[in-house]
Design a protein around this motif. Structure first.
Motif, PDB file in Angstrom:
ATOM      1  N   GLU A 194       2.095   7.181  -6.538  1.00  0.00           N
ATOM      2  CA  GLU A 194       1.031   8.218  -7.337  1.00  0.00           C
ATOM      3  C   GLU A 194       1.880   9.390  -7.125  1.00  0.00           C
ATOM      4  O   GLU A 194       1.730  10.372  -7.867  1.00  0.00           O
ATOM      5  N   HIS A 224       0.844  -1.134  -0.042  1.00  0.00           N
ATOM      6  CA  HIS A 224       0.098   0.094   0.045  1.00  0.00           C
ATOM      7  C   HIS A 224       1.002   1.461  -0.181  1.00  0.00           C
ATOM      8  O   HIS A 224       0.669   2.360  -0.636  1.00  0.00           O
ATOM      9  N   ARG A 262      -7.530  11.140  -6.541  1.00  0.00           N
ATOM     10  CA  ARG A 262      -7.174   9.908  -7.071  1.00  0.00           C
ATOM     11  C   ARG A 262      -7.290   8.659  -6.154  1.00  0.00           C
ATOM     12  O   ARG A 262      -7.939   7.799  -6.401  1.00  0.00           O
ATOM     13  N   LEU A 263      -6.962   8.959  -4.813  1.00  0.00           N
ATOM     14  CA  LEU A 263      -6.862   7.759  -4.031  1.00  0.00           C
ATOM     15  C   LEU A 263      -7.739   8.120  -2.735  1.00  0.00           C
ATOM     16  O   LEU A 263      -7.937   7.244  -1.932  1.00  0.00           O
ATOM     17  N   GLN A 264      -8.930   8.774  -3.181  1.00  0.00           N
ATOM     18  CA  GLN A 264      -9.880   9.128  -1.913  1.00  0.00           C
ATOM     19  C   GLN A 264     -10.780   7.738  -1.620  1.00  0.00           C
ATOM     20  O   GLN A 264     -11.149   7.819  -0.444  1.00  0.00           O
ATOM     21  N   ARG A 307      -4.571  13.104  -3.586  1.00  0.00           N
ATOM     22  CA  ARG A 307      -5.534  12.892  -2.554  1.00  0.00           C
ATOM     23  C   ARG A 307      -6.838  12.682  -3.467  1.00  0.00           C
ATOM     24  O   ARG A 307      -7.668  11.944  -3.081  1.00  0.00           O
ATOM     25  N   ARG A 358      -9.567   4.823  -1.594  1.00  0.00           N
ATOM     26  CA  ARG A 358      -8.541   3.915  -1.029  1.00  0.00           C
ATOM     27  C   ARG A 358      -8.147   4.380   0.401  1.00  0.00           C
ATOM     28  O   ARG A 358      -7.817   3.550   1.395  1.00  0.00           O
ATOM     29  N   CYS A 359      -7.723   5.515   0.535  1.00  0.00           N
ATOM     30  CA  CYS A 359      -7.211   6.068   1.607  1.00  0.00           C
ATOM     31  C   CYS A 359      -7.297   7.494   1.802  1.00  0.00           C
ATOM     32  O   CYS A 359      -7.449   8.338   1.019  1.00  0.00           O
ATOM     33  N   ARG A 366       2.373   1.794  -3.605  1.00  0.00           N
ATOM     34  CA  ARG A 366       1.279   2.372  -4.551  1.00  0.00           C
ATOM     35  C   ARG A 366       1.016   3.711  -4.157  1.00  0.00           C
ATOM     36  O   ARG A 366       0.919   4.712  -5.272  1.00  0.00           O
ATOM     37  N   VAL A 367       0.945   4.217  -3.126  1.00  0.00           N
ATOM     38  CA  VAL A 367       0.543   5.575  -2.682  1.00  0.00           C
ATOM     39  C   VAL A 367       1.726   6.552  -3.031  1.00  0.00           C
ATOM     40  O   VAL A 367       1.686   7.511  -3.783  1.00  0.00           O
TER      41      VAL A 367
END
Length: 504
Positions: free
Chosen positions: A119, A112, A250-252, A248, A254-255, A115-116
């Motif tokens: 990005e 994880h 794009r990942l909202q 933030r 997921r986290c 991945r973050v």
């Protein structure tokens, strides 16, 4: 291990009393017979008669001494083995309950984080490629470093370190310096043993061509144009902060992510996984460290500040990071050592004992204890001991013996005030671990040179005390690692196709 008090009370003193009593009887017997012979008329016959009991007494005394020595050796051996077994059980339990990470949790956490960070770095590189006069941008990749990626992290997989390489103008020349200079004390970590400046060329039109870069990121201590680590770090923090909004969004699902930064320190990316996405539900912090590539997987990173106001000389210095070389050496050792090798477990246990002991220490030595026995110092000592061989001796069966060897080796280093950098100027490394020329030609560096003698002597004493009292410290100061229930099986395994790491 020392003989226990129960052995002294129940075995040693009764045997010693019996031996002394037998000695006294044997000494008194010839005297009594000699006195009786004086009353008789034949002194010669009495002497001959007294010599026979004396000879028998000597033989009996020798037999008792042999039996006593054999019994004591057997009792001491059994007591030492029992105590060693008890210490081994305590250390094994401490490692299993408090230190060892779940491969499932660690694997998902690393995936994880990767991945973050990917990005964020991708977005920061894209924004940095826009036309501008600064000629400073991200290279576009990142390097995973630290204990979480070297399989010896302890307690919780919630902190990670990542190098983010930068792209600089060409022809910046490194200037190695052995002496960090005045005002740079022992709190600088491993990079303080070898610091380096990056000098901008003075000729060939370079200053005029890259004048915006020089004005934005360089300082001139003692009349030389050097790249400022503080200015580069400040730009890096602002650049990531500007890119955080797009990432933030794009990942909202997921986290939730945020970025925090303290002056003079690398920014920290905080990742809070959304419920029902990551099975582990662990909040993670990732240090994003800007790094200057030197080639051959070597990097320069900013030195941590010693105070609120950094000196101009310190601002122009960078620390050497050889994490990739350490990872290569670890991989080679894993190939050469037995499959059940305990060298990483020894490092984890020693780090855990160090942390337990720190709970009962007072300042200022508490802070010095953490710096002298930093994870980097412990890892360097372990590497040095492993390379002395044989690696077959590090089998899991000999965990307590090898851990004791590591403690004694580190104690000797502290007493001698010498622990050499593993790579700088080291010509005795295995040929399979190819070192860059920059490291081979560097002068050897003593990692303990920044600490004074009394501090190292106290650290050596406390280290021995910690080892001798390890079971007691584990009972008194240990705390549960997690207050969460065991994670449920993950329903998102295809999203994170990772293999379980080996943390043995």
């Amino acid at each position: 291990p020392a003989v226990s008090d129960s052995l002294d009370a129940r075995v040693l003193w009764p045997l010693a009393t019996c031996l002394c009593t037998a000695l006294l009887c044997l000494c008194q017997a010839p005297r009594g017979r000699a006195a009786a012979g004086e009353e008789e008329e034949e002194e010669e016959g009495a002497a001959e008669a007294g010599s026979v009991p004396l000879l028998k007494g000597s033989a009996l005394l020798l037999l008792l001494a042999v039996l006593l020595g054999s019994l004591l050796a057997r009792c001491c051996g059994s007591a030492g083995g029992a105590q060693r077994h008890g210490a081994g059980s305590a250390l094994e339990g401490f490692h299993a309950r408090q230190l060892r990470l779940s491969p499932h949790v660690l694997g998902h956490s690393k995936a994880h984080v990767g991945r973050v960070v990917a990005e964020l770095v991708r977005a920061a590189k894209a924004q940095g490629l826009q036309p501008g006069p600064l000629a400073l941008s991200l290279r576009g990749d990142f390097v995973r470093i630290g204990s979480a990626y070297e399989q010896h992290k302890v307690r919780s997989p919630d902190c990670f370190d990542v190098l983010v390489p930068l792209r600089l103008p060409p022809r910046l020349e490194p200037e190695p310096r052995r002496d960090p200079g005045p005002g740079l004390g022992p709190g600088l970590g491993p990079g303080a043993a070898f610091v380096c400046g990056l000098r901008a060329p003075a000729g060939s039109g370079w200053p005029r061509r890259y004048r915006p870069f020089t004005e934005a990121f360089c300082v001139e201590p003692q009349g030389r144009c050097l790249l400022s680590s503080a200015l580069v770090l400040r730009w890096f923090q602002g650049h990531l902060q500007r890119c955080l909004g797009a990432v933030r969004y794009r990942l909202q699902e997921r986290c939730r992510i945020s970025l925090s930064a303290c002056p003079g320190h690398p920014p920290t990316l905080h990742i809070l996984p959304c419920s029902d996405y990551v099975c582990c539900h662990i909040s993670m912090a990732v240090r994003l460290i800007p790094a200057i590539p030197l080639g051959d997987a070597l990097y320069l990173t900013a030195l941590p500040p010693e105070g609120p106001q950094a000196a101009p000389v310190q601002e122009a210095l960078w620390g050497l990071n050889a994490s990739r070389q350490e990872q290569r050496l670890l991989s080679w050792l894993k190939e050469q050592a037995p499959a059940s090798s305990c060298h990483l477990k020894c490092l984890q246990i020693l780090k855990g004992l160090r942390d337990l002991r720190r709970q009962s220490l007072e300042e200022p030595f508490c802070s010095q204890w953490g710096r002298v026995l930093s994870s980097y110092m412990l890892k360097t000592a372990l590497f040095s001991l492993l390379l002395q061989g044989p690696l077959e001796a590090w089998d899991e069966r000999f965990l307590v013996e090898r851990l004791e060897d590591l403690v004694m080796y580190l104690r000797d280093c502290l007493r001698k005030q010498v622990l050499m950098h593993l790579f700088l100027g080291n010509t005795s490394l295995p040929e399979a671990v190819a070192l860059p020329r920059f490291l081979k030609e560097a002068a050897p560096v003593n990692l303990l040179a920044a600490f004074d003698g009394p501090t190292l002597d106290m650290a050596a004493f406390q280290l021995l005390y910690t080892w001798s009292q390890a079971p007691h410290l584990i009972r008194v100061y240990s705390r549960p690692r997690y207050l969460r229930p065991m994670p449920a099986p993950c329903r998102h395994c295809p999203v994170f196709p990772v293999q379980e790491p080996d943390v043995s």
